[in-house]
Design an enzyme around this catalytic site. Structure first.
Site, short mmCIF file in Angstrom:
data_model
loop_
_atom_site.label_atom_id
_atom_site.label_comp_id
_atom_site.label_asym_id
_atom_site.label_seq_id
_atom_site.Cartn_x
_atom_site.Cartn_y
_atom_site.Cartn_z
N LYS A 16 0.82 -1.21 0.00
CA LYS A 16 0.00 0.00 0.00
C LYS A 16 0.86 1.28 0.00
O LYS A 16 0.56 2.22 -0.72
CB LYS A 16 -0.85 -0.05 1.28
CG LYS A 16 -2.08 0.75 1.29
CD LYS A 16 -3.05 0.18 2.34
CE LYS A 16 -2.41 -0.17 3.66
NZ LYS A 16 -2.48 0.90 4.65
N ARG A 91 -9.16 2.98 10.06
CA ARG A 91 -8.94 1.54 10.23
C ARG A 91 -10.18 0.85 10.79
O ARG A 91 -10.22 -0.36 10.88
CB ARG A 91 -7.77 1.28 11.20
CG ARG A 91 -6.42 1.61 10.62
CD ARG A 91 -5.34 1.29 11.64
NE ARG A 91 -4.09 1.96 11.34
CZ ARG A 91 -3.13 1.43 10.58
NH1 ARG A 91 -3.29 0.25 10.05
NH2 ARG A 91 -2.03 2.11 10.38
N ARG A 130 11.35 -11.88 5.56
CA ARG A 130 12.29 -10.79 5.84
C ARG A 130 13.39 -11.27 6.79
O ARG A 130 13.14 -11.91 7.79
CB ARG A 130 11.54 -9.62 6.46
CG ARG A 130 12.35 -8.35 6.49
CD ARG A 130 11.49 -7.16 6.31
NE ARG A 130 10.49 -7.06 7.37
CZ ARG A 130 9.60 -6.07 7.43
NH1 ARG A 130 9.58 -5.16 6.49
NH2 ARG A 130 8.74 -6.04 8.41
N ARG A 163 13.25 -11.20 12.76
CA ARG A 163 12.81 -10.42 13.92
C ARG A 163 11.48 -10.96 14.43
O ARG A 163 10.70 -11.53 13.67
CB ARG A 163 12.63 -8.95 13.51
CG ARG A 163 13.92 -8.21 13.20
CD ARG A 163 13.62 -6.74 13.01
NE ARG A 163 12.22 -6.59 12.56
CZ ARG A 163 11.57 -5.45 12.54
NH1 ARG A 163 12.15 -4.35 12.90
NH2 ARG A 163 10.31 -5.39 12.12
N ARG A 174 -1.46 -10.35 13.73
CA ARG A 174 -1.73 -9.00 13.21
C ARG A 174 -2.81 -9.03 12.14
O ARG A 174 -3.66 -8.15 12.07
CB ARG A 174 -0.46 -8.43 12.57
CG ARG A 174 0.38 -7.59 13.50
CD ARG A 174 1.72 -7.31 12.86
NE ARG A 174 1.71 -6.19 11.92
CZ ARG A 174 2.66 -5.98 11.01
NH1 ARG A 174 3.65 -6.83 10.88
NH2 ARG A 174 2.60 -4.94 10.22
#
Ligand SMILES: [Zn+2]
Length: 224
Positions: A16, A91, A130, A163, A174
């Site tokens: 986004k 949101r 990642r 991480r 999430r």
């Protein structure tokens, strides 16, 4: 030409931000990522920025009305006279209602809410790959941008780690929160006839092209 007041929606990892920045260039409209304009308001020590800072200094969430005030300050400026691209707010449906009220107060209305749709597995694949360098913070991706030697940073030789934020279970958590809040929001904009869905699993260039095509159609319909 009429105003183009856009809201961008999409899960973390949907690209986004990248799309917002590209649209900013394509459409010559300001791109308001709410985190960024909030920090800018604090830095500029505007009235609303100082108010936001009080909450941030205490480690509290900045309340919706303050965020709306920050957005409003920007939207009222000359830079947004032809429109804006808003990312990161709303949101929730409560925030969307508050934003609608504020737009009405400013004599404006949203043109479209663009949802960049990416399914959960793809988000986990994108974010979960990642790898971050412990020493220099250099970032790689196990699949899309791998280090030459697995687990070792190309730039500084530091150790590459996953991480906590990038662990699949954390990402899924999430995403669960995102779905809980955003699905009603998507329905809210759909009911208003503002929702535009774009398949975000395509290459970024294709996603950009789709969004621009949607906007072109919207403008044609408005002028018709
Ligand atoms: Zn490194």
């Amino acid at each position: 030409m009429s105003q183009l007041n856009l809201v961008l929606l999409g899960p973390p990892g949907s690209g986004k931000g990248t799309q917002g920045e590209r649209l900013q260039e394509d459409l010559d409209l300001p791109y308001y990522a709410t985190g960024d304009i909030l920090r800018a308001a604090v830095r500029d020590e505007s009235d609303i920025g100082l108010e936001a800072k009080e909450y941030m200094d205490r480690g509290d969430l900045v309340p919706d009305d303050v965020i709306i005030g920050v957005i409003s300050d920007r939207v009222e400026g000359d830079e947004a006279k032809d429109g804006f691209i808003l990312d990161g707010f709303p949101r929730t449906t409560g925030q969307a209602e508050a934003l609608d009220e504020e737009m009405e107060r400013l004599g404006r209305e949203l043109s479209a809410a663009v949802l960049i749709d990416v399914d959960d597995d793809e988000v986990v694949r994108r974010l979960g790959g990642r790898r971050t360098c412990e020493d220099g913070g250099h970032i790689f991706h196990a699949e899309f941008d791998p280090a030459k030697e697995e687990g070792v940073c190309d730039a500084c030789g530091g150790r590459l780690v996953v991480r906590d934020d990038d662990k699949p279970e954390v990402i899924r958590n999430r995403l669960g929160q995102y779905h809980d809040k955003t699905e009603p929001l998507v329905a809210y904009y759909d009911d208003q006839g503002l929702l535009q869905r774009v398949d975000g699993t395509q290459a970024p260039d294709d996603v950009n092209e789709k969004i621009r095509a949607l906007i072109a159609t919207h403008r044609m319909e408005e002028e018709a």
